[in-house]
Write an enzyme that holds these catalytic residues in place. Sequence first.
Site, mmCIF file in Angstrom:
data_model
loop_
_atom_site.group_PDB
_atom_site.id
_atom_site.type_symbol
_atom_site.label_atom_id
_atom_site.label_comp_id
_atom_site.label_asym_id
_atom_site.label_seq_id
_atom_site.Cartn_x
_atom_site.Cartn_y
_atom_site.Cartn_z
ATOM 1 N N GLY A 1 0.778 -1.226 0.000
ATOM 2 C CA GLY A 1 0.000 0.000 0.000
ATOM 3 C C GLY A 1 0.810 1.278 0.000
ATOM 4 C CG ASP B 1 1.371 6.548 -2.187
ATOM 5 O OD1 ASP B 1 1.853 7.551 -1.627
ATOM 6 O OD2 ASP B 1 0.145 6.276 -2.135
ATOM 7 C CE1 TYR C 1 -4.163 1.135 1.271
ATOM 8 C CE2 TYR C 1 -5.135 -0.822 0.304
ATOM 9 C CZ TYR C 1 -4.266 0.246 0.221
ATOM 10 O OH TYR C 1 -3.508 0.427 -0.912
ATOM 11 C CE LYS D 1 -1.544 2.250 -10.233
ATOM 12 N NZ LYS D 1 -2.873 2.917 -10.237
ATOM 13 C CE LYS E 1 0.799 3.097 -5.778
ATOM 14 N NZ LYS E 1 -0.310 4.051 -5.966
ATOM 15 C CG ASP F 1 0.123 6.224 -8.834
ATOM 16 O OD1 ASP F 1 0.156 7.464 -8.794
ATOM 17 O OD2 ASP F 1 -0.703 5.544 -8.192
ATOM 18 C CG ASN G 1 0.527 7.689 -5.261
ATOM 19 O OD1 ASN G 1 1.206 6.764 -5.719
ATOM 20 N ND2 ASN G 1 -0.759 7.559 -4.990
ATOM 21 C CD GLU H 1 -2.740 6.214 -11.025
ATOM 22 O OE1 GLU H 1 -3.344 6.102 -9.939
ATOM 23 O OE2 GLU H 1 -2.481 5.240 -11.768
ATOM 24 C CD GLU I 1 -4.910 7.393 -5.647
ATOM 25 O OE1 GLU I 1 -4.571 7.155 -4.480
ATOM 26 O OE2 GLU I 1 -4.207 7.114 -6.641
ATOM 27 C CG ASP J 1 -12.217 5.622 -5.685
ATOM 28 O OD1 ASP J 1 -13.256 4.976 -5.482
ATOM 29 O OD2 ASP J 1 -11.145 5.396 -5.086
ATOM 30 C CG HIS K 1 -7.967 5.160 -6.885
ATOM 31 N ND1 HIS K 1 -8.583 5.309 -5.657
ATOM 32 C CD2 HIS K 1 -6.722 4.702 -6.627
ATOM 33 C CE1 HIS K 1 -7.749 4.975 -4.701
ATOM 34 N NE2 HIS K 1 -6.603 4.604 -5.260
ATOM 35 N N GLY L 1 -9.600 2.105 -4.573
ATOM 36 C CA GLY L 1 -9.226 2.091 -3.174
ATOM 37 C C GLY L 1 -10.008 1.069 -2.378
ATOM 38 C CD GLU M 1 -5.552 0.733 -8.790
ATOM 39 O OE1 GLU M 1 -4.414 0.935 -8.333
ATOM 40 O OE2 GLU M 1 -6.464 1.594 -8.765
#
Length: 409
Positions: free
Chosen positions: A19, A21, A29, A212, A214, A243, A245, A269, A296, A319, A346, A348, A373
């Site tokens: 998770g 980034d 999460y 993908k 990061k 990505d 972020n 991204e 996102e 999202d 996205h 999540g 994704e």
Amino acid sequence: MIKNIQVDDIRYKLDGAAGSDAIHTDPVYSYAVTRLFDDSGHTGVGFAFTLGEGNDLVCKAAQYYADKIKGRDIEDTMANFGDLFKKLSNDQQFRWLGPHKGIVHLALASVTNACYDLWAKKRGVPLWKLLTDLSPEQIVSTLDLSYLEDELTHEQATAMLKEQQATKTIRESILQKGYPGYDTSIGWFNYSDEKVRENCKIALEEGFTAMKLKVGSADPERDIRRAHIVREVAGDSVKVMLDANQQWNLPQAISICNKLKSMNPYWIEEPTHPDDVLAHKTLADAISPLKLALGEHVPNKITFKNYLQTRSASFIQVDAVRVGGVSEFITVSLLCKKYGVPVVPHVGDMGQLHQHLVLFNHIAVGHEALFLEHIPHLQKHFVNPVNITGGVYQTPQEPGSSCDLKVLK
């Protein structure tokens, strides 16, 4: 009738560096979960997604919205949900905390998504089935198109959906084939180079044809090295997305994106701050033909409208647990269809809800079935987790939106 409401703060600590980034290095999460208990015995479950801190604040706001629909019949509520959504999102005091963004909008997403889940469960069908069976007029009645009148009126939205009706049955073949997925978990930011390499091999063995990585390291050479590792393992035929972020400022983004062109990324991204539409426009022009994927952290239809108007984004990642839920997701999808821009959400929420929405987008709206994704880390917590076989999402058959959590059973 909705006789009772429960809002829960649910958090899951991830294993290892999963998770991570460039900005969010230690995520938890978390879901702000709204449950609507109907007197028919059905329970609608919806959630918004956060990374831990503040999840309780989203829950408190969700309770405020949910209390306003207690005692309502779900069929009556959804028959004109667009008006209710507009009323709730413009609550005279809560609106000041947004408007249409942040904690209050995440809370509205949780409640909105619970309404759609309850609606599908009461009809005894998966959410994708409910949505694809609705008439264009019925779909549009669930949407709030305020502030979009310069781009999309109710009449135009209805006409767009009607135009797709003639070829709708052709696109229903996706239900048998399944919806393609892409693997985000190969390259979390804190994974070592060796783990990234090994995860790429595993993803290929599992049938994924897109993945993908990061990026956004303090040393851009780390990003470039790791991106080439993924390309080396994946080969030229696999789509590889990068990505950042939001890590870079505009000058950094221009410089680093141009250097990353050498490994042929499918998109870059979230290269910079999500509110800076004009920076993304400048970047898109500077790095063309390399494409940008955005959404996102875009909280509402207005900002998406601006991204589409400036043609800053080649892929929109709206999202449904970030914007105001399923209703606003569909609104943004219609805007994207007008502009000919693909919707690649996205995810999540581990794809639970979005697997239904991309089927609707393809079948009813006419969007390309590009891919969705896939993030596997919370699958074990769902009553009906997504089913991915050979890198493809298998069509869910259980009534509702697949958002029931085991901890709440």
